[in-house]
Design an enzyme around this catalytic site. Sequence first.
Site, PDB file in Angstrom:
ATOM      1  N   SER A 197       0.843  -1.244  -0.092  1.00 14.28           N
ATOM      2  CA  SER A 197      -0.099  -0.019  -0.141  1.00 14.28           C
ATOM      3  C   SER A 197       0.874   1.189   0.022  1.00 14.28           C
ATOM      4  CB  SER A 197      -0.938   0.086   1.112  1.00 14.28           C
ATOM      5  OG  SER A 197      -0.280  -0.146   2.283  1.00 14.28           O
ATOM      6  N   ARG A 201       0.193   3.332  -3.821  1.00 22.04           N
ATOM      7  CA  ARG A 201      -0.372   4.591  -3.640  1.00 22.04           C
ATOM      8  C   ARG A 201       0.307   5.888  -4.390  1.00 22.04           C
ATOM      9  NH1 ARG A 201      -0.777   4.590   1.206  1.00 22.04           N
ATOM     10  NH2 ARG A 201      -2.854   3.763   1.760  1.00 22.04           N
ATOM     11  N   ASN A 205      -0.763   7.159  -8.166  1.00 20.14           N
ATOM     12  CA  ASN A 205      -1.007   8.692  -8.453  1.00 20.14           C
ATOM     13  C   ASN A 205      -0.234   9.122  -9.494  1.00 20.14           C
ATOM     14  OD1 ASN A 205      -3.271   9.718  -6.391  1.00 20.14           O
ATOM     15  ND2 ASN A 205      -2.358   7.921  -5.409  1.00 20.14           N
TER      16      ASN A 205
END
Length: 267
Positions: A197, A201, A205
């Site tokens: 994670s 993440r 993005n």
Amino acid sequence: MAAEHELTPSSYIGHHLSFLQHPVGEGGFWTLNLDSLITAALLGIVGIGFIWWVVRGATSGVPNKRQAFVELLCEFVDKQAKDIFQGDRRFIAPVALTVGLWVLLMNAMDFLPVDIMAWLTHPFAPHGFRIVPTADVNTTFALALSVWLLMIYFSIAVKGVGGWIHELFCTPFGSNPLLWPANFLFNLVEYVSKPLSHSLRLFGNMYAGEIIFLLLWMLAGAGLGGTLAAVPLGLVWAIFHILIVLLQAYIFMMLTIVYISMAHESH
């Protein structure tokens, strides 16, 4: 960008998403993305050099604007670490500041015009040069795994090897031997999910932001109408992307503090 074949949307995007790679062994795993490594290393030197330059000229009197900015930055990171971690922050706060500043600089490379950067890097990277290290999953995984190893190190340093192993097998459901497999599986999922994670993440993005910029520049090359549409859309996305760049660096920094702080805690 040299166009040996007819330029199509797929070839345009594919060119800008191609890495400057160097194999060091057999298989894709043993391939280095030199563009990510070179850019990340240079930005790390720039970030550390900037802090060193400011500290070298710091005074105990009225600070100049440069010193005041760095002091505010350091106080902000130290406050975040203090709110989360109640122990000795002499290591955690500098690590968080270093990681946050480095990720911020790498994220900010997304604002450089891709075609101009491709033209500048073409002499030594004719097949592509990715200028945004955090849009490379290898970079984000390396950063996340570094924080993960620090988390394990502090967990062992605080609790001892025996205490760490005991926590793996005896929490959160209890120390009954029948519960050891369930406890270990539960903790294994937690240990695996943290770097996943943490890294995905940031990568997701920044990669999405890079794709959207490429689509907008491609729209600008579709004629006058495309240019008139791409300019305001590109401006709006660039402004919004500033928030994404800052927010992702902040989240990565905060998760670094949280994970290392969790390593000091006992169930």
